[in-house]
Design an enzyme around this catalytic site. Sequence first.
Site, PDB file in Angstrom:
ATOM      1  N   SER A 103       0.844  -1.188   0.000  1.00 17.59           N
ATOM      2  CA  SER A 103       0.000   0.000   0.000  1.00 17.59           C
ATOM      3  C   SER A 103       0.886   1.248   0.000  1.00 17.59           C
ATOM      4  O   SER A 103       1.737   1.407  -0.881  1.00 17.59           O
ATOM      5  CB  SER A 103      -0.952  -0.042   1.208  1.00 17.59           C
ATOM      6  OG  SER A 103      -1.946   0.943   1.101  1.00 17.59           O
ATOM      7  N   GLU A 217      -0.971  -3.376  -8.058  1.00 14.72           N
ATOM      8  CA  GLU A 217      -2.211  -3.707  -7.345  1.00 14.72           C
ATOM      9  C   GLU A 217      -2.805  -2.406  -6.821  1.00 14.72           C
ATOM     10  O   GLU A 217      -2.137  -1.375  -6.778  1.00 14.72           O
ATOM     11  CB  GLU A 217      -1.937  -4.679  -6.188  1.00 14.72           C
ATOM     12  CG  GLU A 217      -0.947  -4.202  -5.152  1.00 14.72           C
ATOM     13  CD  GLU A 217      -1.536  -3.264  -4.101  1.00 14.72           C
ATOM     14  OE1 GLU A 217      -2.781  -3.293  -3.897  1.00 14.72           O
ATOM     15  OE2 GLU A 217      -0.778  -2.495  -3.498  1.00 14.72           O
ATOM     16  N   HIS A 287      -4.540  -5.873  -1.633  1.00 11.08           N
ATOM     17  CA  HIS A 287      -5.308  -5.676  -0.406  1.00 11.08           C
ATOM     18  C   HIS A 287      -6.359  -6.780  -0.272  1.00 11.08           C
ATOM     19  O   HIS A 287      -7.570  -6.533  -0.203  1.00 11.08           O
ATOM     20  CB  HIS A 287      -5.963  -4.305  -0.437  1.00 11.08           C
ATOM     21  CG  HIS A 287      -4.991  -3.170  -0.321  1.00 11.08           C
ATOM     22  ND1 HIS A 287      -4.091  -2.846  -1.318  1.00 11.08           N
ATOM     23  CD2 HIS A 287      -4.779  -2.272   0.681  1.00 11.08           C
ATOM     24  CE1 HIS A 287      -3.383  -1.797  -0.939  1.00 11.08           C
ATOM     25  NE2 HIS A 287      -3.778  -1.434   0.266  1.00 11.08           N
TER      26      HIS A 287
END
Length: 335
Positions: A103, A217, A287
């Site tokens: 992230s 991602e 995630h």
Amino acid sequence: MPRIYIYSPSGAVRDRAALRRGVRRLQALGHEVQVDEAALASHQRFAGDDATRLAAIARAAASGADVALITRGGYGLTRLLPALPYEALARAAQQGTRFVGLSDFTALQMALLAQTGAITWAGPTLCADFGCPGEPDEIMQACFGDLLSGEGEGTGWRLPAPRPAKSAQLLAPQPAPVPGKLHVQDALLWGGNLSTLCALAGTPWLPSIQGGVLFLEDVGEHPYRIERMLCQLLHAGVLDAQQAVLLGSFSAYKPVPHDRGFNLNEAVHWLRAQTRTPILSGLPMGHVPTKVLLPVGARVELLLEGRDAWLLWGHMDGHSHPHGHEHACLHCGQA
């Protein structure tokens, strides 16, 4: 006994119960866990002000731990990039500390790679993965265990079955088919969160990688936003400069009636029509509970046979340089 250092370089930890669960579970697995003194600090949306978080990063680098694991992502590292202790982080990685996260952590990973070439790991966070309300994902835990033991030397997964695009007849040129066979050797693996990575474009903190394998991602981004960010990388020449692009999970978004059939599958079909670089999907990273750990900045080998893909990096001698992959840990793959 492996030692794990827990710290908060980005967003504030709001779910303290998740942190406690994560620490207990790591301890139950036989790990020694040290929690940074500012792990629960809070300033606005951040885990402490900038100076507090920079000091936490410096303590993680000086900890001598086997793994420095972030509590959570969110936002906050991008504003710290000019002041990060790059030499200390690179030295710690060289001496055996594996820096793990995803992230917002992508910002630190890309900047550290651009400035020093040091290897970090894309993988779980403490709160969302080890501190989840239910049982942590078995594949994630197995891959994390392999990282600590030094046994993990690669990963494998199965590409999803191809789905034709509803707008295929409107695409010009037609998208390149996903190759049935692909063999990429000695390519640098890099990437992470798409939004965070795009935010670094045009800065000294985004590495300039030629002939690499780029993985991406994201979470909470509608497919049109994902396509827009992929367009940025496409028009900047980043995608064409790679030997392959691996798409992980793009989760937690909601389609709306205005889409009229536009979805992530349509966006990927369109993207494949714009570049000769092979784009492979289904990588278990993002995630989502099931995720593998990937060595960001390592040299890798990528193989594709039909829908079966393998990403191999071999034994990480000193946790910094890959060697042979005779015992690649492919049990971490996704069916």
